[in-house]
Scaffold this active site. Sequence first.
Site, PDB file in Angstrom:
ATOM      1  CD  GLU A 211       7.791  -2.103 -27.439  1.00  0.00           C
ATOM      2  OE1 GLU A 211       8.510  -1.690 -26.502  1.00  0.00           O
ATOM      3  OE2 GLU A 211       7.801  -1.612 -28.576  1.00  0.00           O
TER       4      GLU A 211
ATOM      5  CG  HIS B  72      18.353 -23.948 -38.667  1.00  0.00           C
ATOM      6  ND1 HIS B  72      18.776 -25.118 -39.251  1.00  0.00           N
ATOM      7  CD2 HIS B  72      18.902 -22.938 -39.381  1.00  0.00           C
ATOM      8  CE1 HIS B  72      19.586 -24.823 -40.260  1.00  0.00           C
ATOM      9  NE2 HIS B  72      19.675 -23.530 -40.367  1.00  0.00           N
TER      10      HIS B  72
ATOM     11  CB  CYS C 242       7.109   5.658 -10.287  1.00  0.00           C
ATOM     12  SG  CYS C 242       6.893   3.980  -9.675  1.00  0.00           S
TER      13      CYS C 242
ATOM     14  CD1 TRP D 202       5.268   0.145 -15.480  1.00  0.00           C
ATOM     15  CD2 TRP D 202       7.109  -0.541 -14.407  1.00  0.00           C
ATOM     16  NE1 TRP D 202       5.752  -0.976 -16.114  1.00  0.00           N
ATOM     17  CE2 TRP D 202       6.861  -1.427 -15.491  1.00  0.00           C
ATOM     18  CE3 TRP D 202       8.213  -0.790 -13.592  1.00  0.00           C
ATOM     19  CZ2 TRP D 202       7.694  -2.517 -15.772  1.00  0.00           C
ATOM     20  CZ3 TRP D 202       9.028  -1.875 -13.871  1.00  0.00           C
ATOM     21  CH2 TRP D 202       8.761  -2.725 -14.958  1.00  0.00           C
TER      22      TRP D 202
ATOM     23  CD  GLU E 173      12.281  -1.600 -32.783  1.00  0.00           C
ATOM     24  OE1 GLU E 173      11.476  -0.699 -32.482  1.00  0.00           O
ATOM     25  OE2 GLU E 173      12.844  -2.332 -31.941  1.00  0.00           O
TER      26      GLU E 173
ATOM     27  CE  LYS F  86       9.968   6.569 -24.883  1.00  0.00           C
ATOM     28  NZ  LYS F  86       9.694   5.826 -26.074  1.00  0.00           N
TER      29      LYS F  86
ATOM     30  CE  LYS G  41       8.980  -0.503 -31.514  1.00  0.00           C
ATOM     31  NZ  LYS G  41       9.414  -0.111 -30.171  1.00  0.00           N
TER      32      LYS G  41
ATOM     33  CG  ASN H  33      11.321   6.406 -10.188  1.00  0.00           C
ATOM     34  OD1 ASN H  33      11.044   5.224 -10.351  1.00  0.00           O
ATOM     35  ND2 ASN H  33      12.134   7.074 -10.998  1.00  0.00           N
ATOM     36  N   GLY H  34      11.867   4.176  -7.658  1.00  0.00           N
ATOM     37  CA  GLY H  34      13.056   3.357  -7.423  1.00  0.00           C
ATOM     38  C   GLY H  34      12.683   2.114  -6.629  1.00  0.00           C
TER      39      GLY H  34
ATOM     40  NE  ARG I 214       9.627   8.898 -14.818  1.00  0.00           N
ATOM     41  CZ  ARG I 214      10.927   8.788 -15.087  1.00  0.00           C
ATOM     42  NH1 ARG I 214      11.387   9.281 -16.220  1.00  0.00           N
ATOM     43  NH2 ARG I 214      11.752   8.184 -14.270  1.00  0.00           N
TER      44      ARG I 214
HETATM   45  C1  BG6 Z   1      11.675  -0.091 -22.276  1.00  0.00           C
HETATM   46  C2  BG6 Z   1      10.829   0.691 -23.279  1.00  0.00           C
HETATM   47  O1  BG6 Z   1      11.198   0.101 -20.991  1.00  0.00           O
HETATM   48  O2  BG6 Z   1      13.031   0.348 -22.320  1.00  0.00           O
HETATM   49  C3  BG6 Z   1      11.410   0.443 -24.660  1.00  0.00           C
HETATM   50  O3  BG6 Z   1       9.473   0.269 -23.215  1.00  0.00           O
HETATM   51  C4  BG6 Z   1      12.881   0.857 -24.677  1.00  0.00           C
HETATM   52  O4  BG6 Z   1      10.691   1.178 -25.619  1.00  0.00           O
HETATM   53  C5  BG6 Z   1      13.689   0.188 -23.571  1.00  0.00           C
HETATM   54  O5  BG6 Z   1      13.420   0.519 -25.913  1.00  0.00           O
HETATM   55  C6  BG6 Z   1      15.069   0.805 -23.438  1.00  0.00           C
HETATM   56  O6  BG6 Z   1      14.940   2.159 -23.080  1.00  0.00           O
HETATM   57  P1  BG6 Z   1      16.135   3.207 -23.319  1.00  0.00           P
HETATM   58  O7  BG6 Z   1      15.591   4.487 -22.796  1.00  0.00           O
HETATM   59  O8  BG6 Z   1      17.305   2.713 -22.536  1.00  0.00           O
HETATM   60  O9  BG6 Z   1      16.415   3.276 -24.775  1.00  0.00           O
END
Ligand code: BG6
Length: 602
Positions: free
Chosen positions: A484, A500, A2, A73, A477, A597, A481, A99-100, A27
């Site tokens: 996501e 396979h 959060c 979150w 990757e 994030k 993306k 937050n936590g 966040r």
């Molecule tokens: C996720 C993000 O929560 O954490 C991703 O949505 C990110 O985009 C991943 O790659 C790892 O985050 P960080 O800050 O440790 O690179």
Amino acid sequence: MCGIIARIGHGNAAETLLSGLENLEYRGYDSAGIAVQNGSGVKVHKCSGEVSDLKSTLTTHPHGNMGIGHTRWSTHGPPTDENAHPHTDTAGDVAVVHNGVIDNYDELRVELQAMGHVFESETDTEVIPHLIDEYLKSTGDTELAVRQAVDTLEGSYAIAAIVDGEEAVYAARKGSPLVLGLDDEEWFLASDVPAFLDYTDEVIYLEDGDMVVLEPDSYRITDLEGEPLERPIETVDWDPEDAGKGGYDHYMLKEIDTQPTALSNTIEGRIDNGTVAFEDLQSGTFEDVDSVQFIACGTSYHAAMYGGQLLRSAGVRTEVLRASEYKSMSGPVDDATLVVAVTQSGETADTLDAVRTASDHGARTLAVTNVVGSTAAREADDAVYIRAGPEVGVAATKTFSSQAVTLALLTQHVAADIPEATPRDDRASMLESLEDLPSHVETVLDTTQAEELAETYLDSESYFFIGSGLGHSVALEGALKFKEITYEHAEGFASGQLKHGPLALVTETTPVFAVYTGGEDEKTKTNAIEAQSRGAPIVAVGPDDHSLVDVADAYLSVPDTHPVWAGLLANVQLQLLSYYAAKLLDRPIDKPRNLAKSVTVE
Ligand code: BG6
């Protein structure tokens, strides 16, 4: 994870709290709320949804020069109005944002309910205001009551609290980030700097176990015994524009589009006469190292794969591990092991936990991060910064490119230190061509056909991405993306693995994006053609002069360059493909559902 914010000072707090929450929304965006104190009680305003939803419920800004705010979150309890923060005690005199995760909230809740406390939500956080209220009854001293309440908690927290009749904000941290912002007119506390960067760049990064009391004209930092603590004041070298959208539709597009600048910053001053030079790492730093582990999550894990592959090819024993599985997957660790934590935010709980585990086994630790002052940077033995600038879009883009380049350089530094290692014999040309990478990215941005291709394949059933060698991490990757931000089914594979099993999923409606770098591409070509023979359209992603282009159904081109960098150019094409597909599907690109994030809870 959060975002929390607090503010005390002169003038009204509500506006600053709300704009701060908007800058923290990467966040979490399940619910939002503020509580303002104005001498006639603590006023709480909260609702499920985004900060914009909260603002629309406020006919006027509540009055009061001090307050706290939260964007959520969800971890405990669904995203409802009741579960939104701030939470209060039964009388509504104590308000708290957090937050936590509080691990012992269950038993605390039962004890407090037995004492007559009434709970409104399903959250772990709500025990905190009730605890403060309980200790207030026994101590009559707010600061002491907050300290005792915090001392009762197990788990991770960054907390801010206000109490009716007290012109003060009380806060504490353990395991979750908390920064103090110092301005002439006001003090801020927040989970991250962008919350108050419009007002000040003077900050204090708080440590685990710190407690803070903010009053209109002073702040005090103590430990949980009440003993005063000194913490250094630092200046953040980001400016507010960096953290703004800069006229783009989405932060993600801005962050994709500004990669040439980010990469120039990442590279600057790190190549010296054909060798690699890191500002904070002396040559010989790693001469006693005999094995290396990269640990990371999400996009950072794919960047770690990039680095791991390069270090392995220099003859260094290397593991690349998903941080959340570190305890079960890690090989033996000792004081000759270098553990590299790759984390853009520097706050991802799984990665921090893995670093601490490795450190407990005597490993040397190095954080590769984007955030100066982050927990990873402060806890690791050494830190190297990727210098990509603030990244707000939840889906990481520019930080992947800057991480991969930083790790590629780091592997050359480490290989040069380790006597048994054999640095690349084409190192000079690799470093020379790196100087061109920013302008090559510019060329991709200027010439890309990604938007057209996103439209062409928009109604596909699934999307597959394949690649070998360094192309493998780019394929993974690219798929991440796409998942996501489009919410479509997408998967990445090592090219040779397609036959396979996954090939069973391949049909006319599953385009296969084949990433090639000019390195180990043979497997990619043969497997792409096999998929094509099953009817799948093939999209080649790579330099012009590759034979795969002749057989592909479509093509995303990148300028010709050294194979170590070609994958990164291909990845920019895949970032754009995901962006345009998500735009066509009208997805909330900067704030995809269920994500955040970086996740500061395990
Ligand atoms: C996720 C993000 O929560 O954490 C991703 O949505 C990110 O985009 C991943 O790659 C790892 O985050 P960080 O800050 O440790 O690179």
